[in-house]
Design a protein around this motif. Structure first.
Motif, PDB file in Angstrom:
ATOM      1  N   GLU A 149       0.848  -1.189   0.000  1.00  0.00           N
ATOM      2  CA  GLU A 149       0.000   0.000   0.000  1.00  0.00           C
ATOM      3  C   GLU A 149       0.881   1.235   0.000  1.00  0.00           C
ATOM      4  N   THR A 150       0.742   2.072  -1.017  1.00  0.00           N
ATOM      5  CA  THR A 150       1.534   3.301  -1.087  1.00  0.00           C
ATOM      6  C   THR A 150       0.613   4.479  -1.385  1.00  0.00           C
ATOM      7  N   SER A 151       1.016   5.629  -0.894  1.00  0.00           N
ATOM      8  CA  SER A 151       0.198   6.834  -1.108  1.00  0.00           C
ATOM      9  C   SER A 151       1.030   7.982  -1.648  1.00  0.00           C
ATOM     10  N   SER A 152       2.071   7.652  -2.419  1.00  0.00           N
ATOM     11  CA  SER A 152       2.892   8.705  -3.024  1.00  0.00           C
ATOM     12  C   SER A 152       2.076   9.483  -4.054  1.00  0.00           C
ATOM     13  N   LYS A 153       2.550  10.669  -4.376  1.00  0.00           N
ATOM     14  CA  LYS A 153       1.824  11.545  -5.290  1.00  0.00           C
ATOM     15  C   LYS A 153       2.752  12.056  -6.386  1.00  0.00           C
TER      16      LYS A 153
END
Length: 536
Positions: free
Chosen positions: A286-290
């Protein structure tokens, strides 16, 4: 004919000798006296004494390191961390009464890391040690669970293409599993000659086999991730071990749609063994980079204006950007804070130097010296009248080597300047004059290519290349502040003496050694920077 001058330092007598040249005066003693075992005391310039007192008695290095490394953190080009670093450096200089500006030289694809989780869910639950590679695509905050498979041992590119559909919906490992997680020094200390030889042969054999596996795909290593993601892989797993306990090199992603993750040697090896032995391991990522679109890239430039020759310069050089595995402590937080501290000390001790002192904290060095190359091209008037460039960029250790960068008269003017530095700082420094121009490993090379005497102040290793260079372990706790104080004193004195010279130094270049064609090698050419980019 150019003669190679070697600058040597005798530990016992603290004598500075130049092959083919005898120097006397401040900082040097008569060779005859040295042979009789007599040591003349070194008389320091009053300004040098003040530099030493300020650098030792009022050092700001620890506070600067805390603010840059722990508060700002890593400084990858195109990230909010780099923007914060530029703003922090600007404000810090201004608080010291030093004029500063952020000078844009280009733009880069923007990216922000965010929170990430990597967990094994089968055959048992385990949180894995790993991280997204720089500029990696994201799962957009969703948990993606899938089986892990390894790049297969295939016959040729046709077999690879036939296998390729199997990657759909899976994470694919593309790095060689290491046969040992122990550094060579650990084996040397405790292993038997037979076990060491066996391990090395096994590792060499695995390397050859893995390289053959890559070649059989018909692709370059850097092209494999994009091919896998086009075939439906949900993620790319790598492990770039740095040959030391717990250290992995962390660079940039080569995928464009799915996450690329570097996994620790220990966890990567476990996943590989499970996959190879048929246990079908699964992980959940799970990653939430932008991705932030294109963002501006800056150099932070500070200046202490000269009183007598304001349009002539000494440049203090260090790159402010870093990779993202750790916090960019020794590459190049140490160079950055040391050069900032030199500026602070000189502003207090020498507020009106004869020549202007520029501090260049460069951006995007890690992608090809882009910030310093841009500065050279964008500021021709400064480059034409730069006395010298002093560059720090290879770790936390005290300076141990200085190369003359191929300038014929470097032994002369650098010899004078070094003679003014306290012997406790210079006693173990080795120099090579006239030396050779650097090929581009750090920012001084940008200036040397333009004919400016630029000098890499090369540091003692402290395990730099394996332990901290571009690794997840490049953090505040690796700094050695006593060595950094020594580097501040050295650089501040060199800068002071370079500023005091009556004229600009002679920039004559040496004739370089002959190449295979029998002709002298060419001086390095000025290279164009990348003023925009994505990833590498």
């Amino acid at each position: 004919m150019i003669t190679k001058f070697i600058f040597r330092v005798r530990r016992v007598s603290t004598v500075f000798l130049f092959t083919g040249l005898t120097l006397t005066g401040a900082g040097f003693i008569n060779p005859a006296s040295a042979q009789r075992g007599q040591m003349a005391p070194q008389k320091l310039d009053p300004i040098v004494e003040k530099i030493v007192q300020e650098a030792k008695g009022n050092s700001q290095l620890e506070q600067l390191a805390f603010e840059l490394l722990d508060v700002v953190g890593p400084r990858l080009v195109g990230t909010p961390g780099m923007t914060k670093a530029n703003e922090w450096a600007l404000k810090t200089f201004q608080n010291w009464g030093i004029e500063a500006r952020n000078q844009q030289f280009g733009e880069w694809h923007g990216w922000e890391r965010g929170i990430s989780h990597i967990d094994m869910t089968h055959p048992r639950a385990k949180s894995l040690a790993g991280t997204q590679l720089a500029w990696s695509p994201t799962t957009k905050g969703k948990a993606v669970e899938a089986e892990v498979i390894a790049l297969p041992d295939i016959k040729d590119s046709i077999s690879f293409r036939q296998w390729l559909p199997q990657v759909k919906g899976k994470y694919v490992m593309i790095s060689m599993p290491q046969p040992t997680g122990r550094p060579d020094a650990n084996w040397k200390e405790f292993g038997t000659p037979e076990s060491i030889e066996k391990m090395q042969k096994n590792r060499d054999s695995l390397n050859r086999a893995w390289n053959a596996r890559i070649r059989a795909t018909g692709l370059q290593t850097n092209s494999i991730p994009s091919v896998l993601e086009e075939a439906g892989a949900v993620g790319i797993l790598t492990s770039y071990w740095s040959m030391e306990f717990g250290a992995n090199k962390i660079f940039g992603a080569r995928s464009h749609k799915v996450p690329s993750l570097d996994i620790s040697l220990e966890d990567y090896g476990m996943l590989y063994r499970l996959a190879e032995k048929g246990y079908a391991p699964k992980i959940k990522v799970e990653t939430s980079s932008k991705h932030l679109g294109n963002v501006p890239s800056f150099n932070t430039i500070a200046e202490i204006k000269g009183s007598q020759f304001p349009d002539e310069y000494i440049i203090l050089s260090a790159h402010l950007d870093s990779w993202e595995g750790g916090s960019g402590a020794t590459d190049n937080g140490t160079g950055t804070i040391a050069m900032m501290e030199v500026a602070r000390v000189l502003k207090k001790v020498l507020p009106n130097p004869k020549r202007s002192i520029l501090i260049g904290l460069w951006g995007s060095e890690e992608q090809g010296l882009n910030g310093s190359r841009s500065f050279v091209l964008d500021n021709p008037a400064i480059i034409e009248k730069t006395q010298a460039v002093f560059n720090l960029d290879n770790g936390t250790g005290r300076v141990a080597n200085i190369n003359g960068s191929g300038f014929v008269h470097a032994y002369d003017f650098m010899g004078r300047w070094l003679a003014a530095v306290p012997r406790e700082v210079t006693k173990d420094i080795k120099t090579d004059f006239p030396g050779s121009p650097g090929g581009g490993g750090s920012d001084h090379a940008s200036f040397v290519a333009a004919g400016v005497p630029g000098f890499m102040l090369s540091s003692l290793s402290w395990g730099y290349f394996n332990n901290t260079w571009h690794t997840n372990l490049d953090t505040y706790d690796k700094l050695v502040f006593d060595d950094l104080i020594s580097n501040v004193i050295l650089t501040a004195v060199l800068t002071y003496k370079a500023s005091e010279e009556p004229e600009l130094v002679n920039r004559e270049k040496r004739i370089l050694p002959k190449g295979p064609d029998g002709k002298p090698a060419d001086w390095p050419a000025i290279r164009q920077p990348r003023r925009s980019g994505v990833g590498y």
